[in-house]
Design an enzyme around this catalytic site. Structure first.
Site, mmCIF file in Angstrom:
data_model
loop_
_atom_site.group_PDB
_atom_site.id
_atom_site.type_symbol
_atom_site.label_atom_id
_atom_site.label_comp_id
_atom_site.label_asym_id
_atom_site.label_seq_id
_atom_site.Cartn_x
_atom_site.Cartn_y
_atom_site.Cartn_z
ATOM 1 N N ASP A 291 52.815 9.458 -17.116
ATOM 2 C CA ASP A 291 52.409 9.134 -15.689
ATOM 3 C C ASP A 291 52.366 10.181 -14.834
ATOM 4 O OD1 ASP A 291 55.109 9.990 -15.281
ATOM 5 O OD2 ASP A 291 55.827 7.828 -14.307
ATOM 6 N N GLY A 292 52.569 11.390 -15.245
ATOM 7 C CA GLY A 292 52.306 12.564 -14.432
ATOM 8 C C GLY A 292 53.663 13.273 -13.946
ATOM 9 N N GLU A 293 54.671 12.416 -13.830
ATOM 10 C CA GLU A 293 55.891 13.003 -13.260
ATOM 11 C C GLU A 293 56.322 14.184 -14.201
ATOM 12 O OE1 GLU A 293 58.864 9.838 -12.831
ATOM 13 O OE2 GLU A 293 57.566 9.114 -11.208
ATOM 14 N N ASP B 135 48.123 42.591 13.343
ATOM 15 C CA ASP B 135 48.497 42.072 14.706
ATOM 16 C C ASP B 135 50.035 42.524 14.793
ATOM 17 O OD1 ASP B 135 50.092 40.175 13.277
ATOM 18 O OD2 ASP B 135 48.502 38.962 12.848
ATOM 19 N N ARG C 88 54.081 28.720 7.310
ATOM 20 C CA ARG C 88 53.419 29.052 8.509
ATOM 21 C C ARG C 88 52.892 27.860 9.418
ATOM 22 N NH1 ARG C 88 48.056 31.567 5.400
ATOM 23 N NH2 ARG C 88 48.866 30.157 3.881
ATOM 24 N N GLN C 89 53.467 26.626 8.924
ATOM 25 C CA GLN C 89 53.630 25.499 9.811
ATOM 26 C C GLN C 89 55.127 25.551 10.416
ATOM 27 O OE1 GLN C 89 50.946 23.271 10.595
ATOM 28 N NE2 GLN C 89 52.410 21.990 11.988
ATOM 29 N N LYS D 273 43.817 43.634 20.418
ATOM 30 C CA LYS D 273 42.416 43.179 21.101
ATOM 31 C C LYS D 273 42.446 43.460 22.330
ATOM 32 C CE LYS D 273 41.688 39.243 18.416
ATOM 33 N NZ LYS D 273 41.521 37.634 18.011
ATOM 34 N N HIS E 39 57.493 33.878 6.612
ATOM 35 C CA HIS E 39 56.448 34.144 7.659
ATOM 36 C C HIS E 39 57.196 34.462 8.826
ATOM 37 C CE1 HIS E 39 52.826 34.297 9.534
ATOM 38 N NE2 HIS E 39 53.298 33.267 10.400
HETATM 39 C C1 R5P Z 1 49.115 35.258 9.457
HETATM 40 O O1 R5P Z 1 49.850 34.843 10.501
HETATM 41 C C2 R5P Z 1 49.830 35.697 8.481
HETATM 42 O O2 R5P Z 1 50.707 36.660 8.951
HETATM 43 C C3 R5P Z 1 48.636 36.468 7.768
HETATM 44 O O3 R5P Z 1 47.940 37.345 8.623
HETATM 45 C C4 R5P Z 1 47.589 35.277 7.348
HETATM 46 O O4 R5P Z 1 48.294 34.130 6.582
HETATM 47 C C5 R5P Z 1 46.554 35.815 6.309
HETATM 48 O O5 R5P Z 1 45.739 34.563 6.120
HETATM 49 P P1 R5P Z 1 44.387 34.861 5.509
HETATM 50 O O6 R5P Z 1 44.417 35.721 4.411
HETATM 51 O O7 R5P Z 1 43.831 33.616 5.263
HETATM 52 O O8 R5P Z 1 43.339 35.411 6.695
#
Ligand code: R5P
Length: 282
Positions: free
Chosen positions: A34-36, A158, A88-89, A181, A119
């Site tokens: 069943d995929g489990e 960044d 990232r979330q 920026k 992250h």
């Molecule tokens: C973002 O905050 C992370 O530090 C990376 O810059 C990001 O996840 C890179 O994602 P992508 O390669 O899709 O631009």
């Protein structure tokens, strides 16, 4: 200590076990009709164990939970998550959303947890006590230094990634900076290294994750316009989703330098010594 290799991190687990002078435990993975997922550790579970498994995909996450449960009889269960997915979330950007990293971290129950360049370090709070985030950037820095580039400079895309550039540079004498920026008017923005001139220098863009490659491709184009010679990218986690590799090379990236947190990718810098040292200090 026994090293248990999860299905997503077999190569790294073998390298970690080799660093520790032991053989990894064999594990059977297959699927029910069943995929489990079916998981069975083919070794006695006793003493301390270290489960090595990244959580890049949802099935990877399920396998990790299964392995932790299968190790219930161990004296101590240590978990190493080389690439922690969903990190990232790390906040609720819109109402109704989960803080996904919190949900994932809360489901992981172990005596100690190690992540590598998660992250955002603040997310470590969700694992409770005994969680450590290891920094692989110095290993990337040593590899970059060995390449004998022309007057190299490390550039973070960044300020959030500046710590990576700084710790990769360490005391190797490599310059580092980040892209800033500057808004000149309502619709005019320029992006440039905050302090350094990249003209006639080899540049290594350094970030925690390369996913689609969009962030790095954009940065590479800017740095080329500003006179950079060869532009490389260094990342802890080479997720390289979709056609990220093509995108990076089309943007003029000379090569991808990454660690082996994700099996089967472009990892040329192993984090095995870093993890083996951390496990050895328990
Ligand atoms: C973002 O905050 C992370 O530090 C990376 O810059 C990001 O996840 C890179 O994602 P992508 O390669 O899709 O631009």
């Amino acid at each position: 200590m026994k090293v248990i290799a999860g299905p997503a991190s077999q190569l790294l687990a073998c390298r970690i076990a080799r660093e520790m002078g032991i053989a990894p435990s064999l594990v059977e993975f297959r699927r029910f009709p069943d995929g489990e997922a079916y998981t069975r550790i083919l070794d006695d579970i006793e003493g301390s164990v270290a489960i090595i498994q990244n959580t890049l995909t949802d099935p990877d996450f399920v396998a990790l939970l299964q392995l932790i449960d299968a190790c219930s009889g161990a004296e101590k269960v240590n978990v190493v998550i080389p690439y922690m997915g969903y990190a990232r979330q790390d906040r609720q950007f819109k109402s109704g959303e989960p803080v996904s990293i919190r949900a994932m971290a809360r489901a992981i129950s172990a005596d100690s947890v190690f992540t590598i360049n998660i992250h955002d370090e603040d997310s470590m709070q969700y694992f409770g006590t005994g969680a450590t985030n290891l920094n692989a950037a110095p290993l990337l820095g040593q590899y970059i230094a060995s390449l004998k580039l022309s007057d190299p400079v490390l550039i973070a895309p960044d300020d959030g990634a500046l710590y990576l550039a700084k710790s990769a540079a360490g005391d190797l004498g490599i310059d580092f900076d980040y892209l800033e920026k500057t808004r000149h008017s309502g619709d005019t923005v320029t992006v440039h290294p905050r302090e350094l001139d990249v003209g006639d220098r080899d540049v290594v863009i350094i970030d925690d994750i390369i996913s689609t490659g969009g962030t790095v491709a954009e940065a590479a184009a800017l740095l080329k316009q500003q006179g950079a010679l060869d532009v490389y990218v260094a990342a802890v986690h080479a997720v390289l989703a979709g056609n990220a590799v093509l995108r990076l090379f089309s943007a003029g990236i000379r090569d991808i330098i990454a660690t082996d947190t994700i099996d089967g990718g472009s990892g040329c810098v192993s984090i095995a010594p870093l993890v083996a040292r951390a496990l050895g200090s328990l």
